[in-house]
Design a protein around this motif. Structure first.
Motif, PDB file in Angstrom:
ATOM      1  N   SER A  52     -46.993   4.694  -7.245  1.00  0.00           N
ATOM      2  CA  SER A  52     -45.695   5.412  -7.765  1.00  0.00           C
ATOM      3  C   SER A  52     -44.613   5.897  -6.288  1.00  0.00           C
ATOM      4  CB  SER A  52     -47.247   6.613  -8.126  1.00  0.00           C
ATOM      5  OG  SER A  52     -47.691   5.777  -9.175  1.00  0.00           O
ATOM      6  N   PHE A  53     -43.572   6.403  -6.816  1.00  0.00           N
ATOM      7  CA  PHE A  53     -42.096   6.701  -5.432  1.00  0.00           C
ATOM      8  C   PHE A  53     -41.131   7.825  -7.109  1.00  0.00           C
ATOM      9  CE2 PHE A  53     -43.478   2.684  -4.214  1.00  0.00           C
ATOM     10  CZ  PHE A  53     -43.692   2.779  -3.009  1.00  0.00           C
ATOM     11  N   ILE A  54     -40.516   8.453  -6.072  1.00  0.00           N
ATOM     12  CA  ILE A  54     -39.652   9.259  -7.027  1.00  0.00           C
ATOM     13  C   ILE A  54     -38.029   8.711  -6.403  1.00  0.00           C
ATOM     14  CG2 ILE A  54     -39.229  10.585  -5.135  1.00  0.00           C
ATOM     15  CD1 ILE A  54     -39.846  11.662  -8.761  1.00  0.00           C
ATOM     16  N   LYS A  55     -37.806   8.279  -7.941  1.00  0.00           N
ATOM     17  CA  LYS A  55     -35.991   7.406  -7.346  1.00  0.00           C
ATOM     18  C   LYS A  55     -35.160   9.018  -8.413  1.00  0.00           C
ATOM     19  CE  LYS A  55     -32.926   3.761  -8.401  1.00  0.00           C
ATOM     20  NZ  LYS A  55     -32.049   3.442  -9.218  1.00  0.00           N
ATOM     21  N   GLU A  56     -34.650   9.405  -7.989  1.00  0.00           N
ATOM     22  CA  GLU A  56     -33.484   9.960  -8.890  1.00  0.00           C
ATOM     23  C   GLU A  56     -34.136  10.883  -9.264  1.00  0.00           C
ATOM     24  OE1 GLU A  56     -30.647   7.736 -10.271  1.00  0.00           O
ATOM     25  OE2 GLU A  56     -30.079   6.802  -7.976  1.00  0.00           O
ATOM     26  N   ASP A  57     -35.453  11.743  -9.105  1.00  0.00           N
ATOM     27  CA  ASP A  57     -35.972  12.963  -9.679  1.00  0.00           C
ATOM     28  C   ASP A  57     -37.074  11.982 -10.997  1.00  0.00           C
ATOM     29  OD1 ASP A  57     -35.680  15.189  -8.136  1.00  0.00           O
ATOM     30  OD2 ASP A  57     -33.858  16.127  -9.659  1.00  0.00           O
ATOM     31  N   LYS A  58     -36.656  10.731 -11.374  1.00  0.00           N
ATOM     32  CA  LYS A  58     -37.824   9.611 -12.135  1.00  0.00           C
ATOM     33  C   LYS A  58     -39.066   9.578 -11.261  1.00  0.00           C
ATOM     34  CE  LYS A  58     -34.793  10.269 -15.374  1.00  0.00           C
ATOM     35  NZ  LYS A  58     -35.029  10.833 -16.670  1.00  0.00           N
ATOM     36  N   CYS A  59     -39.491   8.362 -12.196  1.00  0.00           N
ATOM     37  CA  CYS A  59     -40.909   8.206 -11.038  1.00  0.00           C
ATOM     38  C   CYS A  59     -40.873   6.445 -11.964  1.00  0.00           C
ATOM     39  CB  CYS A  59     -42.308   8.575 -12.218  1.00  0.00           C
ATOM     40  SG  CYS A  59     -43.591   7.410 -11.382  1.00  0.00           S
ATOM     41  N   PHE A 119     -33.252  -0.448  -4.753  1.00  0.00           N
ATOM     42  CA  PHE A 119     -33.524   0.363  -5.022  1.00  0.00           C
ATOM     43  C   PHE A 119     -32.299   1.781  -4.553  1.00  0.00           C
ATOM     44  CE2 PHE A 119     -37.846  -0.911  -6.110  1.00  0.00           C
ATOM     45  CZ  PHE A 119     -38.088  -0.880  -7.179  1.00  0.00           C
ATOM     46  N   GLY A 120     -31.846   1.480  -3.685  1.00  0.00           N
ATOM     47  CA  GLY A 120     -30.828   2.204  -3.516  1.00  0.00           C
ATOM     48  C   GLY A 120     -31.549   3.663  -2.346  1.00  0.00           C
ATOM     49  N   VAL A 121     -32.394   3.804  -2.367  1.00  0.00           N
ATOM     50  CA  VAL A 121     -33.249   5.114  -2.079  1.00  0.00           C
ATOM     51  C   VAL A 121     -34.593   4.954  -1.065  1.00  0.00           C
ATOM     52  CG1 VAL A 121     -32.783   6.308  -4.268  1.00  0.00           C
ATOM     53  CG2 VAL A 121     -34.701   5.328  -3.975  1.00  0.00           C
ATOM     54  N   LYS A 122     -34.773   5.585  -0.204  1.00  0.00           N
ATOM     55  CA  LYS A 122     -35.940   5.495   1.144  1.00  0.00           C
ATOM     56  C   LYS A 122     -36.894   5.385  -0.188  1.00  0.00           C
ATOM     57  CE  LYS A 122     -38.307   7.518   4.661  1.00  0.00           C
ATOM     58  NZ  LYS A 122     -37.997   8.831   5.228  1.00  0.00           N
ATOM     59  N   ALA A 123     -38.025   4.789   0.224  1.00  0.00           N
ATOM     60  CA  ALA A 123     -39.300   4.610  -1.110  1.00  0.00           C
ATOM     61  C   ALA A 123     -40.020   5.969  -0.154  1.00  0.00           C
ATOM     62  CB  ALA A 123     -40.423   3.550   0.038  1.00  0.00           C
ATOM     63  N   LYS A 124     -40.271   6.467  -1.264  1.00  0.00           N
ATOM     64  CA  LYS A 124     -40.961   8.551  -1.546  1.00  0.00           C
ATOM     65  C   LYS A 124     -42.267   7.915  -2.178  1.00  0.00           C
ATOM     66  CE  LYS A 124     -39.792  13.098  -1.354  1.00  0.00           C
ATOM     67  NZ  LYS A 124     -41.688  13.232  -1.728  1.00  0.00           N
ATOM     68  N   MET A 125     -43.032   7.861  -1.865  1.00  0.00           N
ATOM     69  CA  MET A 125     -44.124   8.280  -2.696  1.00  0.00           C
ATOM     70  C   MET A 125     -44.583   9.436  -3.432  1.00  0.00           C
ATOM     71  SD  MET A 125     -47.131   5.286  -0.645  1.00  0.00           S
ATOM     72  CE  MET A 125     -47.944   5.592  -2.511  1.00  0.00           C
ATOM     73  N   LEU A 126     -45.322   8.820  -4.813  1.00  0.00           N
ATOM     74  CA  LEU A 126     -45.306  10.742  -4.717  1.00  0.00           C
ATOM     75  C   LEU A 126     -47.170  11.405  -4.285  1.00  0.00           C
ATOM     76  CD1 LEU A 126     -44.445   9.520  -8.617  1.00  0.00           C
ATOM     77  CD2 LEU A 126     -43.508  11.340  -7.574  1.00  0.00           C
TER      78      LEU A 126
END
Length: 156
Positions: free
Chosen positions: A48-55, A75-82
């Motif tokens: 599970s990751f967060i991208k622009e406040d969406k999961c 995805f255009g963003v760094k991988a940030k796990m929830l």
């Protein structure tokens, strides 16, 4: 319980009876592989990751690891796990039973290419002691997959 949500979701497709439940925990790839008596790579783990406040969920093979450069390029963003609390809040399944089934409509599911080398894989079904055996095509269909992606390493 989240497994009941998944069971109800699978009723739409007539496959709820294919859910496997066992006494042993399957909360990790290793435990799931032992419980199912299969190689760990065939466990379809859902991250599970967060991208622009969406999961977003990425389902990959059990032996694959997220490749940060590929993830960012895709995805255009760094991988940030929830965090575990965020996973439960956004996905509705607790860590150890996270799966791409019966999730809120705003959660987007991607499947990693690392899964395609297997005829069947075993994703969880909402609890830490459940799974279902699916072909990759079935997994994509039942998970409402957005697309196949190549964001993992270590499995080639």
């Amino acid at each position: 319980m989240a497994i009941e949500v998944v069971r109800d979701y699978f009723k739409e497709f007539g496959i709820e009876e294919r859910i496997l439940e066992y006494e042993a925990s399957s909360a990790t790839v290793e435990l799931a592989a032992q419980a199912l008596n299969v190689e760990g790579a065939r466990i379809a783990k859902t991250l599970s990751f967060i991208k622009e406040d969406k999961c977003i969920l990425v389902v990959s093979a059990g032996d694959a690891k997220i490749d940060n450069a590929k993830f960012k390029a895709t995805f255009g963003v760094k991988a940030k796990m929830l965090t575990p609390d965020e996973v439960l809040e956004h996905v509705g399944h607790a860590v150890g039973g996270v799966c791409p089934f019966g999730v809120p409509d705003d959660v987007v599911v991607y499947l990693d290419e690392s899964l395609k080398r297997f005829d069947t894989v075993f994703p969880a079904c909402g609890s830490s002691n459940s799974a279902i055996e699916l072909t990759c095509e079935e997994l994509f269909t039942y998970a409402n997959g957005r697309e196949w992606v190549d964001v993992c390493k270590g499995w080639e």
